[in-house]
Design a protein around this motif. Structure first.
Motif, PDB file in Angstrom:
ATOM      1  N   LEU A 163      -0.796  -4.461   8.349  1.00 29.19           N
ATOM      2  CA  LEU A 163      -1.822  -3.425   8.467  1.00 29.19           C
ATOM      3  C   LEU A 163      -2.930  -3.910   9.386  1.00 29.19           C
ATOM      4  CD1 LEU A 163      -2.360  -2.812   4.628  1.00 29.19           C
ATOM      5  CD2 LEU A 163      -0.743  -1.572   6.101  1.00 29.19           C
ATOM      6  N   LYS A 164      -3.453  -2.997  10.183  1.00 30.50           N
ATOM      7  CA  LYS A 164      -4.679  -3.274  10.918  1.00 30.50           C
ATOM      8  C   LYS A 164      -5.835  -2.767  10.062  1.00 30.50           C
ATOM      9  CE  LYS A 164      -7.233  -2.143  15.130  1.00 30.50           C
ATOM     10  NZ  LYS A 164      -7.281  -1.286  16.337  1.00 30.50           N
ATOM     11  N   LEU A 165      -6.759  -3.652   9.723  1.00 33.41           N
ATOM     12  CA  LEU A 165      -7.873  -3.314   8.845  1.00 33.41           C
ATOM     13  C   LEU A 165      -9.108  -2.940   9.663  1.00 33.41           C
ATOM     14  CD1 LEU A 165      -7.401  -6.235   6.300  1.00 33.41           C
ATOM     15  CD2 LEU A 165      -6.567  -3.878   6.096  1.00 33.41           C
ATOM     16  N   GLY A 166      -9.918  -2.052   9.090  1.00 33.05           N
ATOM     17  CA  GLY A 166     -11.107  -1.600   9.807  1.00 33.05           C
ATOM     18  C   GLY A 166     -12.176  -1.086   8.868  1.00 33.05           C
ATOM     19  N   LYS A 167     -13.086  -0.274   9.398  1.00 35.83           N
ATOM     20  CA  LYS A 167     -14.230   0.217   8.633  1.00 35.83           C
ATOM     21  C   LYS A 167     -13.827   1.144   7.492  1.00 35.83           C
ATOM     22  CE  LYS A 167     -17.744  -0.119  12.257  1.00 35.83           C
ATOM     23  NZ  LYS A 167     -18.780   0.610  13.035  1.00 35.83           N
ATOM     24  N   LYS A 168     -12.642   1.741   7.578  1.00 33.31           N
ATOM     25  CA  LYS A 168     -12.174   2.653   6.537  1.00 33.31           C
ATOM     26  C   LYS A 168     -11.136   1.997   5.621  1.00 33.31           C
ATOM     27  CE  LYS A 168     -12.969   6.747   9.397  1.00 33.31           C
ATOM     28  NZ  LYS A 168     -12.350   7.961  10.025  1.00 33.31           N
ATOM     29  N   GLY A 169     -11.038   0.697   5.693  1.00 32.01           N
ATOM     30  CA  GLY A 169     -10.011  -0.004   4.930  1.00 32.01           C
ATOM     31  C   GLY A 169      -8.802  -0.222   5.819  1.00 32.01           C
ATOM     32  N   ILE A 170      -7.797   0.635   5.633  1.00 31.81           N
ATOM     33  CA  ILE A 170      -6.641   0.590   6.537  1.00 31.81           C
ATOM     34  C   ILE A 170      -6.975   1.418   7.768  1.00 31.81           C
ATOM     35  CG2 ILE A 170      -4.200   1.123   6.845  1.00 31.81           C
ATOM     36  CD1 ILE A 170      -3.858   0.935   3.819  1.00 31.81           C
ATOM     37  N   ASP A 171      -7.040   0.769   8.903  1.00 26.90           N
ATOM     38  CA  ASP A 171      -7.244   1.485  10.159  1.00 26.90           C
ATOM     39  C   ASP A 171      -5.923   2.036  10.677  1.00 26.90           C
ATOM     40  OD1 ASP A 171      -8.970   2.249  12.424  1.00 26.90           O
ATOM     41  OD2 ASP A 171      -7.720   0.842  13.546  1.00 26.90           O
ATOM     42  N   LYS A 172      -4.851   1.237  10.522  1.00 26.69           N
ATOM     43  CA  LYS A 172      -3.522   1.674  10.963  1.00 26.69           C
ATOM     44  C   LYS A 172      -2.451   0.865  10.248  1.00 26.69           C
ATOM     45  CE  LYS A 172      -0.653   2.435  15.086  1.00 26.69           C
ATOM     46  NZ  LYS A 172      -0.565   2.257  16.562  1.00 26.69           N
ATOM     47  N   VAL A 180       0.841  -1.198   0.000  1.00 25.55           N
ATOM     48  CA  VAL A 180       0.000   0.000   0.000  1.00 25.55           C
ATOM     49  C   VAL A 180       0.879   1.253   0.000  1.00 25.55           C
ATOM     50  CG1 VAL A 180      -1.869  -1.156   1.255  1.00 25.55           C
ATOM     51  CG2 VAL A 180      -0.085   0.069   2.533  1.00 25.55           C
ATOM     52  N   GLU A 181       0.242   2.404  -0.199  1.00 24.97           N
ATOM     53  CA  GLU A 181       0.966   3.661  -0.048  1.00 24.97           C
ATOM     54  C   GLU A 181       1.498   3.738   1.378  1.00 24.97           C
ATOM     55  OE1 GLU A 181      -0.057   8.362   0.105  1.00 24.97           O
ATOM     56  OE2 GLU A 181      -0.765   7.296  -1.674  1.00 24.97           O
ATOM     57  N   SER A 182       2.752   4.165   1.524  1.00 23.87           N
ATOM     58  CA  SER A 182       3.406   4.004   2.821  1.00 23.87           C
ATOM     59  C   SER A 182       4.496   5.045   3.031  1.00 23.87           C
ATOM     60  CB  SER A 182       4.021   2.603   2.900  1.00 23.87           C
ATOM     61  OG  SER A 182       4.777   2.426   4.070  1.00 23.87           O
ATOM     62  N   VAL A 183       4.735   5.357   4.304  1.00 20.93           N
ATOM     63  CA  VAL A 183       5.869   6.206   4.685  1.00 20.93           C
ATOM     64  C   VAL A 183       6.846   5.397   5.536  1.00 20.93           C
ATOM     65  CG1 VAL A 183       4.561   8.359   4.556  1.00 20.93           C
ATOM     66  CG2 VAL A 183       4.626   7.082   6.724  1.00 20.93           C
ATOM     67  N   ALA A 184       6.705   4.074   5.525  1.00 21.77           N
ATOM     68  CA  ALA A 184       7.562   3.223   6.348  1.00 21.77           C
ATOM     69  C   ALA A 184       9.011   3.247   5.874  1.00 21.77           C
ATOM     70  CB  ALA A 184       7.036   1.791   6.349  1.00 21.77           C
ATOM     71  N   THR A 185       9.199   3.458   4.563  1.00 21.34           N
ATOM     72  CA  THR A 185      10.539   3.525   3.981  1.00 21.34           C
ATOM     73  C   THR A 185      10.554   4.686   2.990  1.00 21.34           C
ATOM     74  OG1 THR A 185      10.061   2.114   2.065  1.00 21.34           O
ATOM     75  CG2 THR A 185      10.700   1.001   4.117  1.00 21.34           C
ATOM     76  N   GLU A 186      11.627   4.807   2.225  1.00 21.55           N
ATOM     77  CA  GLU A 186      11.695   5.849   1.203  1.00 21.55           C
ATOM     78  C   GLU A 186      10.896   5.484  -0.038  1.00 21.55           C
ATOM     79  OE1 GLU A 186      15.813   5.658  -0.863  1.00 21.55           O
ATOM     80  OE2 GLU A 186      16.101   4.794   1.143  1.00 21.55           O
ATOM     81  N   LEU A 225       0.915  -0.638  10.590  1.00 20.06           N
ATOM     82  CA  LEU A 225       1.724  -1.015  11.752  1.00 20.06           C
ATOM     83  C   LEU A 225       3.220  -0.857  11.504  1.00 20.06           C
ATOM     84  CD1 LEU A 225      -0.301  -4.146  12.902  1.00 20.06           C
ATOM     85  CD2 LEU A 225      -0.510  -1.774  13.667  1.00 20.06           C
ATOM     86  N   GLY A 226       3.594  -0.490  10.272  1.00 21.89           N
ATOM     87  CA  GLY A 226       4.981  -0.163   9.975  1.00 21.89           C
ATOM     88  C   GLY A 226       5.899  -1.377   9.921  1.00 21.89           C
ATOM     89  N   LEU A 227       7.176  -1.091   9.936  1.00 22.58           N
ATOM     90  CA  LEU A 227       8.173  -2.149   9.812  1.00 22.58           C
ATOM     91  C   LEU A 227       8.269  -2.965  11.100  1.00 22.58           C
ATOM     92  CD1 LEU A 227      11.048  -0.138   8.092  1.00 22.58           C
ATOM     93  CD2 LEU A 227       9.490  -1.768   6.997  1.00 22.58           C
ATOM     94  N   PRO A 228       8.319  -4.275  10.986  1.00 22.40           N
ATOM     95  CA  PRO A 228       8.560  -5.091  12.183  1.00 22.40           C
ATOM     96  C   PRO A 228      10.018  -4.965  12.612  1.00 22.40           C
ATOM     97  CG  PRO A 228       8.535  -6.462  10.224  1.00 22.40           C
ATOM     98  CD  PRO A 228       8.183  -5.076   9.769  1.00 22.40           C
ATOM     99  N   GLU A 229      10.305  -5.393  13.817  1.00 24.66           N
ATOM    100  CA  GLU A 229      11.700  -5.459  14.251  1.00 24.66           C
ATOM    101  C   GLU A 229      12.450  -6.436  13.359  1.00 24.66           C
ATOM    102  OE1 GLU A 229      12.329  -6.202  18.356  1.00 24.66           O
ATOM    103  OE2 GLU A 229      10.847  -4.734  19.031  1.00 24.66           O
ATOM    104  N   MET A 230      13.726  -6.109  13.070  1.00 25.72           N
ATOM    105  CA  MET A 230      14.514  -6.939  12.161  1.00 25.72           C
ATOM    106  C   MET A 230      15.917  -7.142  12.699  1.00 25.72           C
ATOM    107  SD  MET A 230      13.516  -5.536   8.359  1.00 25.72           S
ATOM    108  CE  MET A 230      12.923  -3.880   8.746  1.00 25.72           C
TER     109      MET A 230
END
Length: 341
Positions: free
Chosen positions: A295-304, A281-287, A306-311
């Motif tokens: 992603l947490k999904l909800g009534k608006k599609g993407i609710d939140k 999806v469109e994202s600001v998690a990286t460049e 959750l970004g990059l997991p620990e690596m």
């Protein structure tokens, strides 16, 4: 007759009671490309999903026949089929979720660039119809190459002033499903118990399972423990095609995966749960302007997002290695849209 049956659903309340006191949210799903190798099994799986109460199937030809076939499946959902491009807006009427599986599959030796040139026209043709007919629908793109076609779709929706980044998804669930299967085999557990985030993109060199975050825990001493499984996930589509004699691409696991993702979208829309899925999806998690993360999904599609997991350090290195390729893929889709203007 099928269309009349399907449109009856638009006159029903969004929530209705059935044979118990449990509330069932009425959800309408449209499959674009329903007569194809992925579209047919996907449509069958959606007919069996209790969350799907209205199912519209569209393709250039044969969709009406597919609809008649699965209409007889003994589940309580309405089905209609539409053939020919002039009928696509009838299929899209009232849709809550639109799934795009139309397009040519990758043939042996075909590059992403060649595949993009074949399938970009389908997105250019379909997206304005969605913008006009069901602008608030959630849109799930399965057609390859997803890395470029999702940015292309976003640009087209922007020209129609209906783009919502929370409503547009590139379906990366097949990579998650495959990773869960491979890790289930390694850990000797039921794959249904495995949870692994898969980030990045959807092409071979941009898929990145984050095995350090696998549940149940997978012991990683160094990158040599992870690399064989990452390669398995990245090469899975080619291996399936080879096993089929290079005559047909993977289709059944994709249909299964898209059905799972669609069910999560509908669960989110219902407000009855907090589904979490990885998607491109469109994202600001990286460049990168688009990137797959949980992603947490909800009534608006993407609710939140959750970004990059620990690596681990080596997983971070692998992510940085895929970013230039993914940025080029995204650029290709954006530039194609600008040239079409």
């Amino acid at each position: 007759m099928l269309r009349q049956t399907y449109l009856l659903l638009s006159s029903l309340p969004r929530v209705a009671r059935r044979f118990s006191t449990t509330q069932i949210t009425k959800s309408r799903v449209c499959v674009i490309g329903a007569a194809g190798n992925v579209g047919q099994p996907l449509s069958l799986l959606l007919k069996r999903d209790s969350r799907v109460t209205g199912l519209a199937l569209y393709d250039i030809k044969l969709a009406a026949g597919v609809a008649m076939d699965i209409l007889h499946v003994d589940t309580n959902s309405l089905v209609a089929g539409y053939d020919k491009i002039e009928n696509i807006q009838k299929a899209l009427e009232c849709a809550d979720v639109v799934i795009i599986v139309a397009g040519l599959p990758r043939k042996k030796g075909m590059s992403d660039d060649e595949l993009f040139k074949k399938n970009a026209g389908i997105i250019v043709e379909i997206m304005p119809k969605i913008a006009e007919t069901c602008p608030k629908a959630l849109i799930a793109i399965v057609t390859s190459p997803i890395n470029s076609l999702v940015p292309l779709a976003a640009e087209i929706l922007k020209t129609k002033n209906v783009y919502d980044p929370n409503h547009l998804f590139g379906v990366s669930t097949p990579h998650v499903v495959r990773t869960r299967y491979f890790m289930g085999d390694v850990l000797q557990v039921d794959p249904a118990r495995v949870d692994v985030p898969v980030i990045g993109g959807c092409s071979k060199c941009t898929i990145l399972p984050i095995l350090s975050q696998c549940k149940p825990h997978f012991k990683l001493e160094d990158e040599n423990d992870a690399l064989p499984i990452v390669k398995k996930v990245r090469n899975a589509e080619e291996e399936v095609a080879k096993a089929k004699g290079d005559r047909a691409p993977a289709s059944l696991v994709i249909a299964h995966s898209v059905a799972k993702f669609t069910s999560s979208l509908l669960l989110g829309l219902s407000g009855l749960g907090d589904p979490i899925e990885c998607s491109y999806v469109e994202s600001v998690a990286t460049e990168c302007a688009f990137f797959a993360t949980p992603l947490k999904l909800g009534k608006k599609g993407i609710d939140k997002n959750l970004g990059l997991p620990e690596m681990t350090n080596f997983e971070m290195d692998w992510m940085n290695e895929l970013i230039p390729e993914l940025k080029e893929n995204i650029k290709k889709g954006v530039e194609f849209a600008k040239n079409k203007k």
